[in-house]
Design a protein around this motif. Structure first.
Motif, short mmCIF file in Angstrom:
data_model
loop_
_atom_site.label_atom_id
_atom_site.label_comp_id
_atom_site.label_asym_id
_atom_site.label_seq_id
_atom_site.Cartn_x
_atom_site.Cartn_y
_atom_site.Cartn_z
N LEU A 73 0.82 -1.19 0.00
CA LEU A 73 0.00 0.00 0.00
C LEU A 73 0.86 1.25 0.00
O LEU A 73 1.84 1.34 0.75
N ARG A 75 0.18 5.29 0.37
CA ARG A 75 -0.76 6.38 0.66
C ARG A 75 0.05 7.63 0.98
O ARG A 75 0.53 7.79 2.10
N TYR A 82 -6.82 12.67 -1.53
CA TYR A 82 -6.59 11.32 -1.06
C TYR A 82 -6.36 10.45 -2.28
O TYR A 82 -7.25 10.26 -3.10
N SER A 83 -5.15 9.95 -2.43
CA SER A 83 -4.85 9.02 -3.51
C SER A 83 -4.20 7.79 -2.88
O SER A 83 -3.59 7.87 -1.82
N GLN A 84 -4.37 6.68 -3.53
CA GLN A 84 -3.85 5.43 -2.99
C GLN A 84 -3.47 4.48 -4.12
O GLN A 84 -4.15 4.42 -5.13
N THR A 85 -2.40 3.74 -3.91
CA THR A 85 -1.99 2.70 -4.83
C THR A 85 -1.88 1.41 -4.01
O THR A 85 -1.23 1.40 -2.97
N ARG A 86 -2.51 0.33 -4.50
CA ARG A 86 -2.53 -0.93 -3.76
C ARG A 86 -2.29 -2.09 -4.72
O ARG A 86 -2.85 -2.13 -5.81
#
Length: 108
Positions: A73, A75, A82-86
């Motif tokens: 993850l 963040r 709010y961005s996220q890479t998973r």
């Protein structure tokens, strides 16, 4: 008078941009990110190589040795965005990826 604070908030949000690690950067959306992961780290490829790349890029990785399930993850602290890479993957006993999924969320 209340319009001024609302305009300030709108201006701050307008300048908001997602922040992605190199593995997810430079792509046009989630679909392109999923395609990159499938191409570069698909089933049969080295889980060690993927893990090393993700650690180098600042991902937090949680692994369950019993099931060989892993979650990476990223963040960034780019509030108010709010961005996220998973990336979730499973590996076999030889350290090869057997299943992989990826998600990239732009600013919300």
């Amino acid at each position: 008078m209340r319009l001024v604070p609302a305009l300030a908030i709108a201006a701050a949000l307008a300048g908001c941009a997602p922040e992605f690690p190199p593995i997810a950067a430079g792509l046009a959306g989630d679909h392109a990110f999923k395609a990159r992961i499938a191409r570069n780290h698909g089933p049969g490829t080295s889980a060690v190589r993927l893990r090393e790349e993700l650690i180098r890029e600042g991902f937090t990785i949680v692994s369950d040795p019993a099931t060989r399930l892993n979650t990476a993850l990223f963040r960034p602290q780019n509030l108010p965005c709010y961005s996220q890479t998973r990336i979730d993957w499973q590996e076999d006993r030889r350290g090869r990826i057997t299943r992989i999924q990826a998600q990239r969320h732009d600013c919300t």
